[in-house]
Design a protein around this motif. Sequence first.
Motif, PDB file in Angstrom:
ATOM      1  N   ASP A  55      16.360   0.320 -22.408  1.00 57.74           N
ATOM      2  CA  ASP A  55      14.969   0.766 -22.527  1.00 57.74           C
ATOM      3  C   ASP A  55      14.445   0.803 -23.958  1.00 57.74           C
ATOM      4  O   ASP A  55      13.262   1.129 -24.169  1.00 57.74           O
ATOM      5  N   GLN A  56      15.276   0.482 -24.927  1.00 61.24           N
ATOM      6  CA  GLN A  56      14.758   0.470 -26.296  1.00 61.24           C
ATOM      7  C   GLN A  56      14.086  -0.860 -26.644  1.00 61.24           C
ATOM      8  O   GLN A  56      13.589  -1.041 -27.755  1.00 61.24           O
ATOM      9  N   PHE A  57      14.041  -1.798 -25.655  1.00 64.29           N
ATOM     10  CA  PHE A  57      13.351  -3.066 -25.828  1.00 64.29           C
ATOM     11  C   PHE A  57      12.441  -3.315 -24.627  1.00 64.29           C
ATOM     12  O   PHE A  57      12.587  -2.682 -23.589  1.00 64.29           O
ATOM     13  N   ILE A  58      11.513  -4.267 -24.766  1.00 62.04           N
ATOM     14  CA  ILE A  58      10.595  -4.622 -23.681  1.00 62.04           C
ATOM     15  C   ILE A  58      10.750  -6.104 -23.360  1.00 62.04           C
ATOM     16  O   ILE A  58      10.762  -6.948 -24.266  1.00 62.04           O
ATOM     17  N   VAL A  59      10.880  -6.404 -22.077  1.00 62.99           N
ATOM     18  CA  VAL A  59      10.959  -7.785 -21.598  1.00 62.99           C
ATOM     19  C   VAL A  59       9.706  -8.095 -20.785  1.00 62.99           C
ATOM     20  O   VAL A  59       9.308  -7.326 -19.911  1.00 62.99           O
ATOM     21  N   ILE A  60       9.077  -9.234 -21.075  1.00 62.26           N
ATOM     22  CA  ILE A  60       7.910  -9.709 -20.322  1.00 62.26           C
ATOM     23  C   ILE A  60       8.232 -11.129 -19.856  1.00 62.26           C
ATOM     24  O   ILE A  60       8.523 -12.005 -20.678  1.00 62.26           O
ATOM     25  N   SER A  61       8.182 -11.350 -18.549  1.00 58.50           N
ATOM     26  CA  SER A  61       8.510 -12.663 -18.004  1.00 58.50           C
ATOM     27  C   SER A  61       7.259 -13.407 -17.560  1.00 58.50           C
ATOM     28  O   SER A  61       6.333 -12.812 -17.011  1.00 58.50           O
ATOM     29  N   ASP A  62       7.255 -14.702 -17.813  1.00 60.45           N
ATOM     30  CA  ASP A  62       6.295 -15.634 -17.230  1.00 60.45           C
ATOM     31  C   ASP A  62       4.841 -15.282 -17.526  1.00 60.45           C
ATOM     32  O   ASP A  62       4.138 -14.700 -16.714  1.00 60.45           O
ATOM     33  N   LEU A  63       4.398 -15.670 -18.701  1.00 63.23           N
ATOM     34  CA  LEU A  63       3.002 -15.468 -19.083  1.00 63.23           C
ATOM     35  C   LEU A  63       2.306 -16.817 -19.250  1.00 63.23           C
ATOM     36  O   LEU A  63       2.859 -17.738 -19.864  1.00 63.23           O
ATOM     37  N   TRP A  64       1.100 -16.921 -18.688  1.00 66.44           N
ATOM     38  CA  TRP A  64       0.200 -18.037 -19.017  1.00 66.44           C
ATOM     39  C   TRP A  64      -0.885 -17.470 -19.919  1.00 66.44           C
ATOM     40  O   TRP A  64      -1.645 -16.601 -19.511  1.00 66.44           O
ATOM     41  N   LEU A  65      -0.930 -17.968 -21.148  1.00 69.67           N
ATOM     42  CA  LEU A  65      -1.847 -17.418 -22.138  1.00 69.67           C
ATOM     43  C   LEU A  65      -2.838 -18.489 -22.599  1.00 69.67           C
ATOM     44  O   LEU A  65      -2.578 -19.690 -22.465  1.00 69.67           O
ATOM     45  N   GLU A  66      -3.938 -18.024 -23.135  1.00 68.57           N
ATOM     46  CA  GLU A  66      -4.959 -18.944 -23.650  1.00 68.57           C
ATOM     47  C   GLU A  66      -5.424 -18.476 -25.007  1.00 68.57           C
ATOM     48  O   GLU A  66      -5.668 -17.283 -25.223  1.00 68.57           O
ATOM     49  N   VAL A  67      -5.563 -19.420 -25.928  1.00 66.02           N
ATOM     50  CA  VAL A  67      -6.110 -19.124 -27.243  1.00 66.02           C
ATOM     51  C   VAL A  67      -6.945 -20.325 -27.677  1.00 66.02           C
ATOM     52  O   VAL A  67      -6.482 -21.468 -27.635  1.00 66.02           O
ATOM     53  N   HIS A  68      -8.196 -20.068 -28.011  1.00 65.02           N
ATOM     54  CA  HIS A  68      -9.119 -21.137 -28.428  1.00 65.02           C
ATOM     55  C   HIS A  68      -9.168 -22.281 -27.398  1.00 65.02           C
ATOM     56  O   HIS A  68      -9.060 -23.456 -27.766  1.00 65.02           O
ATOM     57  N   THR A  69      -9.274 -21.961 -26.133  1.00 66.27           N
ATOM     58  CA  THR A  69      -9.375 -22.901 -24.992  1.00 66.27           C
ATOM     59  C   THR A  69      -8.079 -23.677 -24.727  1.00 66.27           C
ATOM     60  O   THR A  69      -8.055 -24.553 -23.866  1.00 66.27           O
ATOM     61  N   THR A  70      -7.018 -23.368 -25.441  1.00 68.63           N
ATOM     62  CA  THR A  70      -5.723 -24.023 -25.208  1.00 68.63           C
ATOM     63  C   THR A  70      -4.808 -23.072 -24.440  1.00 68.63           C
ATOM     64  O   THR A  70      -4.630 -21.922 -24.840  1.00 68.63           O
ATOM     65  N   THR A  71      -4.257 -23.545 -23.322  1.00 70.68           N
ATOM     66  CA  THR A  71      -3.356 -22.712 -22.534  1.00 70.68           C
ATOM     67  C   THR A  71      -1.904 -23.097 -22.802  1.00 70.68           C
ATOM     68  O   THR A  71      -1.599 -24.248 -23.117  1.00 70.68           O
ATOM     69  N   PHE A  72      -1.026 -22.115 -22.662  1.00 72.30           N
ATOM     70  CA  PHE A  72       0.407 -22.390 -22.820  1.00 72.30           C
ATOM     71  C   PHE A  72       1.196 -21.340 -22.048  1.00 72.30           C
ATOM     72  O   PHE A  72       0.706 -20.246 -21.777  1.00 72.30           O
TER      73      PHE A  72
END
Length: 301
Positions: free
Chosen positions: A55-72
Motif C-alpha cells: 500500500d505504499q505505492f499506487i498501481v494504475i492499469s490500462d489507461l487511454w490518455l489524450e494530450v493535444h488531440t493525440t491519444t496513447f
Amino acid sequence: MIEKTLKKPHELLIYEALLSRIPFSKKEESYFHNLKLGYEGEEKFEQLLKEKIDDQFIVISDLWLEVHTTTFQIDSILLTGDTLCFFDVKNYPGNYIHAEKRWYKLPQKEINNPLLQLKRNETLMRQILLELNVDLAVDSYDVFINPEFTLYQAPVNKQLIFPTQIPKFIKELVAKPPITSLQHSLAKQLIARDLGKYPHPRIPTYEYHQLTKGFRCGKCCRLTVYIEGRNCVCSKCQQVEPVHGALLQNIEELRLLFPDKKLTTNLVYDWCGGGYSKKSIKRFLEKNFRSVGTHKWVYYL
C-alpha cells in the motif's frame, strides 16, 4: 494498492462473443490472437505487481490518455514517492533479433521497434504532467513477460526488461520511497482523464442472421453444448457447467453484440439455438432481470 484494475478490452470481448458464431478472415484471426495475447500479458504483469507491491505505492492499469488531440495507451503505471514508472507489457513468444536498430521476428519478419513507441509515450506522459503542474520524474520500460521470449543481439538498455530480469526489477521497484498525497492526487487526475474504450476499434462486421446460434462451452468456446438435466455438457471437451451459468453467459454475449435489441424470451430462445425450453428461459429472465411491458410485449432489462 491498485487504484484502477485491468479490464478485458471491449474489442476482445466482441471477438470472443463472435468466436465459433461467424468465420473470421485471416486478418481478423491474427488481430484476435494478438489482442488475446496482449491482454494475457498485461493480466500476468498486473498480478505480479499485486503480489509484490504493497500500500505504499499506487498501481494504475490500462489507461487511454489524450494530450493535444493525440491519444496513447499505457498498460500499467506505478507511482512511487519520487517517480512515475510506466510499463508497456509485451507478451511476445518466440525468437527475435535486434539488428541495426530494427527488430525482427525470426526468420525475417520486421516488427515495430518497441523502444520508439515507448519514447513517444514517455514524451506524451511528460506533457500531461506539465499540464497538471506535477513535477515528478518519469521512467518508462518495455517489459517482456513471456518466458519463451528470446531477443538475439539485444541492446544494453535499462528500459528493456527481459523475462529473467523481472524478479530483480520488481525488487528494485519496491525499494523506492513510499507515496505521498501528491501521488494520490495525481492518480485521481490520471484516472479521470482515461478515455475508456479504445477510440478506434477494429471489430468484424456482423448481422444477427449471420451468426450461428447455440450454447457456448465455457472451456473450449465451441457451440457444441447440449442440456442434460440442470447441466450443460460439451460434446467436444466434456466440460460440465450449470445450465443457468451458461444461459447467463449466452445472454451477456447477446446483449454485448446487440445492445439495441430488446431482450425477450423468444430472442433468447433463438440465440440459444432452441436447446432450452421457452418456459425455463422465461422463468430465468423474470428472476434475474427487470421486466418491462405486459403479455406478448414484455422484454427485460
